[in-house]
Design an enzyme around this catalytic site. Structure first.
Site, PDB file in Angstrom:
ATOM      1  N   HIS A 207     -52.545  22.221  12.634  1.00  0.00           N
ATOM      2  CA  HIS A 207     -51.794  23.664  12.654  1.00  0.00           C
ATOM      3  C   HIS A 207     -52.219  24.371  13.637  1.00  0.00           C
ATOM      4  CE1 HIS A 207     -54.720  25.106  10.080  1.00  0.00           C
ATOM      5  NE2 HIS A 207     -54.259  26.504  10.520  1.00  0.00           N
TER       6      HIS A 207
HETATM    7  C1  UD1 Z   1     -52.318  31.362  10.738  1.00  0.00           C
HETATM    8  C2  UD1 Z   1     -53.712  31.792  11.193  1.00  0.00           C
HETATM    9  C3  UD1 Z   1     -54.490  30.731  11.356  1.00  0.00           C
HETATM   10  C4  UD1 Z   1     -54.584  30.096   9.739  1.00  0.00           C
HETATM   11  C5  UD1 Z   1     -53.437  29.642   9.318  1.00  0.00           C
HETATM   12  C6  UD1 Z   1     -53.330  29.073   7.831  1.00  0.00           C
HETATM   13  C7  UD1 Z   1     -53.146  33.724  13.023  1.00  0.00           C
HETATM   14  C8  UD1 Z   1     -53.365  33.856  14.324  1.00  0.00           C
HETATM   15  N1  UD1 Z   1     -53.325  32.192  12.526  1.00  0.00           N
HETATM   16  O1  UD1 Z   1     -51.656  30.349  11.489  1.00  0.00           O
HETATM   17  O2  UD1 Z   1     -55.703  31.134  11.900  1.00  0.00           O
HETATM   18  O3  UD1 Z   1     -55.677  28.977   9.951  1.00  0.00           O
HETATM   19  O4  UD1 Z   1     -52.465  30.843   9.249  1.00  0.00           O
HETATM   20  O5  UD1 Z   1     -52.345  28.447   7.582  1.00  0.00           O
HETATM   21  O6  UD1 Z   1     -53.070  34.438  12.040  1.00  0.00           O
HETATM   22  N2  UD1 Z   1     -44.195  29.296   9.065  1.00  0.00           N
HETATM   23  C9  UD1 Z   1     -43.301  28.996   8.403  1.00  0.00           C
HETATM   24  N3  UD1 Z   1     -43.490  29.294   6.798  1.00  0.00           N
HETATM   25  C10 UD1 Z   1     -44.426  30.009   6.624  1.00  0.00           C
HETATM   26  C11 UD1 Z   1     -45.549  30.467   7.541  1.00  0.00           C
HETATM   27  C12 UD1 Z   1     -45.370  29.938   8.670  1.00  0.00           C
HETATM   28  O7  UD1 Z   1     -42.346  28.099   8.522  1.00  0.00           O
HETATM   29  O8  UD1 Z   1     -44.647  30.441   5.286  1.00  0.00           O
HETATM   30  C13 UD1 Z   1     -43.918  28.865  10.558  1.00  0.00           C
HETATM   31  C14 UD1 Z   1     -43.317  29.545  11.288  1.00  0.00           C
HETATM   32  O9  UD1 Z   1     -42.561  28.935  12.144  1.00  0.00           O
HETATM   33  C15 UD1 Z   1     -44.123  30.349  12.063  1.00  0.00           C
HETATM   34  C16 UD1 Z   1     -45.558  29.573  12.460  1.00  0.00           C
HETATM   35  O10 UD1 Z   1     -45.301  28.665  11.154  1.00  0.00           O
HETATM   36  O11 UD1 Z   1     -43.926  30.883  13.523  1.00  0.00           O
HETATM   37  C17 UD1 Z   1     -46.848  29.888  12.683  1.00  0.00           C
HETATM   38  O12 UD1 Z   1     -47.132  31.034  11.446  1.00  0.00           O
HETATM   39  P1  UD1 Z   1     -48.124  31.914  11.762  1.00  0.00           P
HETATM   40  O13 UD1 Z   1     -48.425  32.646  10.434  1.00  0.00           O
HETATM   41  O14 UD1 Z   1     -47.785  32.870  12.716  1.00  0.00           O
HETATM   42  O15 UD1 Z   1     -49.341  31.292  12.016  1.00  0.00           O
HETATM   43  P2  UD1 Z   1     -50.297  30.057  11.393  1.00  0.00           P
HETATM   44  O16 UD1 Z   1     -50.038  28.795  12.102  1.00  0.00           O
HETATM   45  O17 UD1 Z   1     -49.742  29.676   9.990  1.00  0.00           O
END
Ligand code: UD1
Length: 362
Positions: A207
């Protein structure tokens, strides 16, 4: 009574906060206010962890949701500031290296609320990772720092962060693993659905932005996993960001040979780690969970912050994301074992953290 404001927002932070919240309750002299930024919001990315780990419901949810780095971090800062001013804590507690961590550290330190950082001092020395920037900046805003390992403490010292405010307490992830040692998570239905046999499959997760943001790189890693799947089945609980990107990939190999499932909660993941033959991941937490269950692990990155696992022989990094390289490192790591050691403390990091917060004169 000491008033602590805990700010969490993403999956691994819920897991870590669960044991520290418990340690605060057990002491009785620390009152905790929990603020959820809303960075993670899906039921299987957030609620499941609160429910199964018994974390008290957050007192505030800032509901920021997903956005680009600047917007997400900025929104958290804007919404957190009035809440912190209203609560007026003695200390703001943050975990790890996410945008929620950095946003809280900046807002709290500018309001002159002391920041305590759990999982301080980790470094990949790769500043292209958002997590690396978040860690460095958070450490430099923090008053009290809790590096989990010797190496993390040394990294802080190399940046001039030394003295009584640095407390090497061990890794709270070990506390969580120990707290669930005797629980037997139910994973039979997951295994049965895919005709997987315990001990004879690879558990993989991907991820990290560094792997998912470049479609060529991600396709190449998946091609490597598809090659592995010709030898041994591969099961992937897929993070939502990865799922949305792989649907657009042009992959040379058939992804049908890989079993992809929805993200799972902490307990199911623990059960899957215990059942698998090897973990292949770019998650930091999972690298250690593999070690706690004494399973070999391949880190799907060219470097790791958890260098002691590589030195002990439990973990191998993948020098480049070429499919051949990914497949070779995984297949040659199958069945290997490392040296036994205890680099992550005594499993009581959470009570050491609570004690440090209770005793320090901020
Ligand atoms: C974040 C952290 C990462 C950590 C991870 C744990 C940052 C920069 N990165 O990454 O270090 O390892 O969390 O999981 O903070 N999304 C959903 N549903 C959710 C959450 C996210 O669909 O509940 C999707 C969305 O499309 C979003 C993408 O995942 O744009 C990324 O989510 P985001 O929280 O920005 O970063 P993570 O990749 O989860």
């Amino acid at each position: 009574m000491i008033r602590v404001c805990t700010v969490v927002g993403a999956r691994p932070q819920f897991v870590k906060a669960s044991v520290v919240s418990r340690a605060f309750k057990d002491r009785g002299d620390i009152h905790e206010t929990i603020i959820h930024t809303g960075q993670h919001y899906d039921a299987n990315m957030s609620t499941v962890f609160f429910t199964e780990l018994g974390i008290p419901n957050p007192d505030h949810n800032l509901g920021v949701g997903s956005a680009r780095h600047g917007a997400q971090t900025g929104r958290i800062m804007e919404r957190l500031e009035p809440v912190l001013l209203n609560v007026g804590p003695d200390c703001v507690l943050v975990y790890g290296d996410t945008n929620s961590t950095l946003a809280a550290a900046v807002v709290a330190s500018k309001l002159h609320f002391p920041v305590a950082h759990v999982e301080a001092g980790l470094r990949s020395f790769n500043r292209r990772m958002p997590e690396e920037l978040n860690r460095i900046l958070t450490d430099h805003c923090s008053t009290l720092l809790f590096p989990p390992t010797e190496r993390a403490k040394a990294n802080l010292a190399a940046e001039g962060i030394v003295g009584d405010r640095v407390r090497q307490v061990g890794d709270v992830m070990l506390d969580v693993a120990k707290a669930h040692e005797t629980i037997i998570p139910e994973v039979e239905s997951i295994l049965a659905n895919h005709r997987l046999v315990s001990g004879a499959f690879i558990l993989a997760t991907i991820h990290r932005a560094e792997n998912t943001d470049d479609p060529t790189r991600l396709a190449s890693i998946f091609d490597g996993l598809a090659r592995v799947a010709r030898v041994i089945p591969v099961l992937i609980p897929v993070h939502p960001r990865t799922r949305s990107i792989i649907s657009t990939l042009s992959s040379e190999s058939s992804l049908e040979s890989i079993f992809m499932i929805e993200p799972v909660g902490y307990l199911s993941m623990l059960g899957l780690v215990r059942s698998c033959a090897l973990v292949a991941t770019d998650s930091g937490g999972l690298q250690k969970e593999a070690f706690f269950c004494r399973k070999p692990c391949v880190t799907l990155r060219s470097e790791t912050e958890w260098v002691e696992l590589v030195e002990l022989g439990w973990n191998r990094t993948v020098p480049n994301p070429a499919a051949d390289c990914v497949a070779e490192v995984i297949l040659t790591s199958l069945g290997t074992k490392g040296t036994d050691a205890a680099p992550y403390g005594d499993g009581r990091a959470s009570s050491h953290i609570a004690a440090a917060i209770a005793e320090i004169e901020f």
